[in-house]
Design an enzyme around this catalytic site. Structure first.
Site, PDB file in Angstrom:
ATOM      1  N   GLN A 151     -55.767  29.752 -41.198  1.00  0.00           N
ATOM      2  CA  GLN A 151     -55.308  29.626 -42.584  1.00  0.00           C
ATOM      3  C   GLN A 151     -56.015  30.573 -43.541  1.00  0.00           C
ATOM      4  O   GLN A 151     -55.473  30.917 -44.583  1.00  0.00           O
ATOM      5  CB  GLN A 151     -55.472  28.174 -43.075  1.00  0.00           C
ATOM      6  CG  GLN A 151     -54.480  27.206 -42.459  1.00  0.00           C
ATOM      7  CD  GLN A 151     -53.034  27.445 -42.898  1.00  0.00           C
ATOM      8  OE1 GLN A 151     -52.752  28.121 -43.891  1.00  0.00           O
ATOM      9  NE2 GLN A 151     -52.093  26.890 -42.151  1.00  0.00           N
ATOM     10  N   CYS A 191     -43.305  12.841 -41.130  1.00  0.00           N
ATOM     11  CA  CYS A 191     -42.147  11.957 -40.988  1.00  0.00           C
ATOM     12  C   CYS A 191     -41.788  11.856 -39.515  1.00  0.00           C
ATOM     13  O   CYS A 191     -41.439  12.844 -38.886  1.00  0.00           O
ATOM     14  CB  CYS A 191     -40.976  12.519 -41.790  1.00  0.00           C
ATOM     15  SG  CYS A 191     -39.636  11.350 -41.925  1.00  0.00           S
TER      16      CYS A 191
END
Ligand code: PLP
Length: 380
Positions: free
Chosen positions: A173, A318
């Site tokens: 990152q 999710c």
């Protein structure tokens, strides 16, 4: 129809124009880099250029770069190379780190939780290293993908080297957003698609003398460290993206920070009660992990944004229709309720002021609609 907006650069980035161009050119270098004829030699040149470009980004030698299919594979190779034993790792590592330890077996996980704001303390890691038998490996990411918070790899590097403990730094990152040089680690992991290169290509950068085992055996590519015919297209794009990030890093960092700070300031002003994760600690210049005001769940807000072609992501996952809080946010000391109210916005090289304006216009309105909605919070 309004312009589409992409503020999910920590998930993946669009190609930098230089990477796209390099890939198009490499389409003609179709040879197998292992072949001795002209076609092979052309492909081999693509490989050598990319290796030099990626090495330069990390200020390492080209021969220390092993190309892999991405960060996940590079992490697996580092864990494999370090050998069996205890792995001291942060609680906020990418799941590839515990995943590699699990799939390889004979690795005992010793997990260190971050301190306040999602930042690890070097002394907590070292206390764990010094307790008991010497670990086989310590794994701490340079910056977290959800919060953007920087981790103490600076002090950990020399301390671990003095102790003779191999150190794995997942720099996925941070690469392309902040400088990499000086990372004092045995294994550094990169993924091209987080810095403007293509997906499915990455690198493991190994300190000379560090233990190294091949993940794949076969045709002897990558000096026997990673068998399999190299992805010349992927490498051309990776190398060009790395070169571009290296060349323009200061300007990119400043631009990301200006866009992110503008976005963040305007969202906080429009959303009383909202807050930003890691606002008081060093973090990536491009990331804003925003906790929405009390009572406003992130998931329905994100659905509303998706409906108007604004791409952001959640501090939750999710699975099969049910929304669960991000393990990274929970491990970072946030409550499940806070995690379920978190939206991650991450800017990048193609983000414009107009993108920021659109998000500032749409996000608070979506949050207010959700706050005012009764019953199930679904977008119309
Ligand atoms: N490490 C970090 C910090 C990441 O953010 C990611 C991707 O999300 C990975 C590793 C895995 O990268 P890849 O899926 O390209 O192997």
């Amino acid at each position: 129809m309004s312009e589409r907006v992409y503020l999910d650069y920590n998930a993946t980035t669009p190609l930098l124009p230089a990477a796209r161009e390099a890939i198009i050119q490499a389409l003609d270098a179709f040879g197998n880099p292992s072949s001795g004829h002209w076609a092979g030699r052309e492909a081999k040149r693509v490989l050598a250029t990319a290796r030099a470009q990626v090495a330069a980004l990390a200020e390492r030698r080209p021969e220390d770069v092993i190309f892999t299919s991405g960060a996940t594979e590079a992490i697996h190779q580092a864990v494999l190379s370090a050998g069996p034993g205890r792995v001291v790792l942060s609680a906020i590592e990418h799941p590839a780190v515990p995943g590699a330890a699990h799939v390889l077996g004979e690795r005992e996980l010793d997990v260190v939780a971050p301190h306040a704001h999602g930042a690890l303390r070097a002394e907590d890691v070292l206390a764990r290293v010094d307790a008991g038998l010497r670990p086989a490996l310590v794994a701490v990411m340079a910056a977290n993908n959800v919060t953007g918070v920087l981790q103490p790899i600076g002090p950990l590097g020399p301390a671990l080297r003095e102790r003779g403990v191999p150190f794995l730094v997942d720099a996925t990152q941070i690469a392309g957003k902040l400088p990499l040089p000086g990372i004092d680690a045995d294994y550094i992991v990169l993924a091209a698609h987080k810095l403007g290169g293509p997906k499915g290509i990455g690198a493991l950068i190994v300190r000379p003398g560090a233990a190294l085992r091949p993940t794949f055996l076969g045709g002897g590519q990558e000096h026997g460290h990673r068998a399999g015919t190299e992805s010349t297209l992927g490498l051309a794009g990776f190398g060009a993206a790395a070169a571009e990030c290296w060349r323009r890093l200061d300007a990119l960092t400043q631009r990301y920070q200006a866009l992110r700070d503008d976005l963040e300031g305007r969202l906080l002003a429009a959303l009383p009660g909202a807050s930003v994760i890691g606002a008081g600690v060093p973090r990536l210049p491009n990331t804003c992990a925003l906790i929405l005001p009390h009572g406003v769940a992130a998931d329905p807000v994100i659905k509303r944004l998706i409906a108007v072609d604004i791409a952001v992501s959640a501090g939750s996952a999710c699975h099969a229709g049910s929304v669960t809080p991000s393990p990274i946010l929970l491990a970072s000391g946030f409550t499940a309720d806070e995690a379920l109210r978190t939206i991650r916005l991450s800017v990048g090289h193609a983000t414009s002021e107009a993108d920021i304006d659109r998000v500032v216009a749409e996000l608070p309105a979506a949050a207010m609609a959700v706050a005012g909605a009764e019953g199930p919070e679904e977008p119309a």
